[in-house]
Design an enzyme around this catalytic site. Sequence first.
Site, PDB file in Angstrom:
ATOM      1  N   SER A  77       0.460  -0.819   0.143  1.00 10.65           N
ATOM      2  CA  SER A  77      -0.212   0.114  -0.336  1.00 10.65           C
ATOM      3  C   SER A  77       1.439   1.138   0.123  1.00 10.65           C
ATOM      4  O   SER A  77       0.672   1.871  -0.744  1.00 10.65           O
ATOM      5  CB  SER A  77      -1.337   0.252   1.341  1.00 10.65           C
ATOM      6  N   TYR A  78       1.867   1.308   0.537  1.00  7.09           N
ATOM      7  CA  TYR A  78       2.932   2.173   1.189  1.00  7.09           C
ATOM      8  C   TYR A  78       3.824   2.346   0.401  1.00  7.09           C
ATOM      9  O   TYR A  78       5.135   2.862   0.135  1.00  7.09           O
ATOM     10  CB  TYR A  78       2.941   2.520   2.343  1.00  7.09           C
ATOM     11  N   ASP A 117       7.380  -8.405   7.270  1.00  8.57           N
ATOM     12  CA  ASP A 117       6.072  -7.579   7.209  1.00  8.57           C
ATOM     13  C   ASP A 117       6.482  -6.903   8.563  1.00  8.57           C
ATOM     14  O   ASP A 117       5.081  -7.562   9.928  1.00  8.57           O
ATOM     15  CB  ASP A 117       4.782  -7.866   7.016  1.00  8.57           C
ATOM     16  N   ASP A 129       1.587  -9.951  13.110  1.00  8.77           N
ATOM     17  CA  ASP A 129       0.874 -10.769  12.161  1.00  8.77           C
ATOM     18  C   ASP A 129       1.015 -11.584  11.147  1.00  8.77           C
ATOM     19  O   ASP A 129       1.777 -11.218  10.082  1.00  8.77           O
ATOM     20  CB  ASP A 129       0.452  -8.937  10.772  1.00  8.77           C
ATOM     21  N   GLU A 186       5.958 -15.373  -1.793  1.00 10.91           N
ATOM     22  CA  GLU A 186       5.225 -15.739  -0.844  1.00 10.91           C
ATOM     23  C   GLU A 186       4.806 -17.465  -0.656  1.00 10.91           C
ATOM     24  O   GLU A 186       4.341 -18.071  -1.350  1.00 10.91           O
ATOM     25  CB  GLU A 186       3.143 -15.265  -0.550  1.00 10.91           C
TER      26      GLU A 186
HETATM   27  P1  ATP Z   1       0.811  -3.703   2.567  1.00 11.84           P
HETATM   28  O1  ATP Z   1       1.976  -2.522   3.154  1.00 11.84           O
HETATM   29  O2  ATP Z   1      -0.216  -3.291   1.947  1.00 11.84           O
HETATM   30  O3  ATP Z   1       0.562  -4.321   3.858  1.00 11.84           O
HETATM   31  P2  ATP Z   1       3.078  -5.984   2.040  1.00 11.84           P
HETATM   32  O4  ATP Z   1       3.191  -5.840   3.467  1.00 11.84           O
HETATM   33  O5  ATP Z   1       2.698  -7.048   1.164  1.00 11.84           O
HETATM   34  O6  ATP Z   1       1.655  -4.544   1.801  1.00 11.84           O
HETATM   35  P3  ATP Z   1       6.123  -4.696   0.806  1.00 11.84           P
HETATM   36  O7  ATP Z   1       6.145  -5.354   2.379  1.00 11.84           O
HETATM   37  O8  ATP Z   1       6.232  -3.892   0.661  1.00 11.84           O
HETATM   38  O9  ATP Z   1       3.824  -4.561   1.034  1.00 11.84           O
HETATM   39  O10 ATP Z   1       5.743  -6.103  -0.285  1.00 11.84           O
HETATM   40  C1  ATP Z   1       5.227  -5.651  -1.011  1.00 11.84           C
HETATM   41  C2  ATP Z   1       5.269  -6.466  -2.234  1.00 11.84           C
HETATM   42  O11 ATP Z   1       6.129  -7.305  -2.310  1.00 11.84           O
HETATM   43  C3  ATP Z   1       4.884  -8.244  -1.526  1.00 11.84           C
HETATM   44  O12 ATP Z   1       3.568  -9.295  -2.314  1.00 11.84           O
HETATM   45  C4  ATP Z   1       5.812  -9.383  -1.090  1.00 11.84           C
HETATM   46  O13 ATP Z   1       5.938 -10.730  -1.500  1.00 11.84           O
HETATM   47  C5  ATP Z   1       7.705  -8.515  -2.151  1.00 11.84           C
HETATM   48  N1  ATP Z   1       8.465  -8.283  -0.717  1.00 11.84           N
HETATM   49  C6  ATP Z   1       7.629  -8.349  -0.113  1.00 11.84           C
HETATM   50  N2  ATP Z   1       9.414  -8.102   0.707  1.00 11.84           N
HETATM   51  C7  ATP Z   1      10.708  -8.929   0.236  1.00 11.84           C
HETATM   52  C8  ATP Z   1      11.357  -9.414  -0.151  1.00 11.84           C
HETATM   53  N3  ATP Z   1      12.626  -9.535   0.656  1.00 11.84           N
HETATM   54  N4  ATP Z   1      11.853 -10.528  -1.059  1.00 11.84           N
HETATM   55  C9  ATP Z   1      11.375 -10.496  -2.553  1.00 11.84           C
HETATM   56  N5  ATP Z   1       9.360 -10.460  -2.047  1.00 11.84           N
HETATM   57  C10 ATP Z   1       9.398  -9.202  -1.127  1.00 11.84           C
END
Ligand code: ATP
Length: 328
Positions: free
Chosen positions: A44-45, A176, A158, A119
């Site tokens: 989202s951000y 996260d 979470d 994921e």
């Molecule tokens: P929101 O902020 O809306 O809850 P989110 O927590 O998934 O979403 P991000 O943490 O920015 O937001 O992640 C966005 C996407 O990028 C996710 O789908 C995640 O699978 C992927 N992602 C995040 N971190 C990594 C990483 N270290 N390596 C690979 N992919 C990642």
Amino acid sequence: DEWNDRGAAQGTQQESDASGQQTRQIVKKGVKDFTFGRTLGEGSYSTVLAATDRQNLKEYAIKVLDKRHIIKEKKVKYVNIERDTLNRLTEHPGVVRLYYTFQDERSLYFVLDLASGGELLGVLKKMGSFDIECSRFYAAEILDTIAYMHSRGVIHRDLKPENVLLDRDMHVKITDFGTAKILKMETKANGAVSSSNGEMAGNPMDGAETDKAMSFVGTAEYVSPELLRDKNACKASDLWAFGCIIYQLLAGRPPFKAANEYLTFQKILALEYSFPEGFPEVARDLVERLLVLEPSSRLPVEHIMNHRFFDGVRWGKDLWKQKAPRLK
Ligand code: ATP
């Protein structure tokens, strides 16, 4: 400023000097030090991009956050929580590691471990469900990581298969931490630091004041009854979510699921769930000891590790060195 200078993990890396000795140097990294590649995902951000360190060609995932958007939406607190918790959780293979943070005029940057396996949710959806061996392996890596987080005084709050990422060898990397809770840590007389709600020792009431999380966070299907009832999360709330995850790995769907959030919450508070036919008995026994309404009656981490569902698991470093089982 604090975005470049806070925390041990940031802006530092190991380098060898002329004599080959390891010296710890302060190295400030910035946008220019990386080549940005494909988009891994969007939040989202934030946008997460694959990136390569120009100097040593090491690959990372870089999370780019838009400063204006974060300020406008009042998410500064959560971005700081994510950075602070990740900086506390740098010594375990099961947590996505934060290597550097920096910023430019527009954005904040988190340089993270690249989890190229995506994921756990995606893999699970593709497979439908896992067999017991696969479920045991992923549950074990998740539990080993929860044990580490809790020992460092962090409640995730979470946990769900979307927040369990996989590296290229298909080992777990939990992510996260924006809604995590850092517990107050006690410094003992001998200088040792421990979480105020250490499971093993101390007054059982110690955690009563500090092991709490006031705000409502989490995802409907994995939210614990105590969070719904008392708006309090504790370490055991992560174990409730862990029980939901074990169920989901084997059943292919979470235990509490309804048409909307309200109905899901009703089911959780009534402990209204059932096991599909063929659900392994040994896993059922463990899930039933985790999906317990009263948080203090849930099986504690050490007992979970000794449950017969995990028979044959070698806890600790070995778990992370072994080859991940073929998905079945
Ligand atoms: P929101 O902020 O809306 O809850 P989110 O927590 O998934 O979403 P991000 O943490 O920015 O937001 O992640 C966005 C996407 O990028 C996710 O789908 C995640 O699978 C992927 N992602 C995040 N971190 C990594 C990483 N270290 N390596 C690979 N992919 C990642």
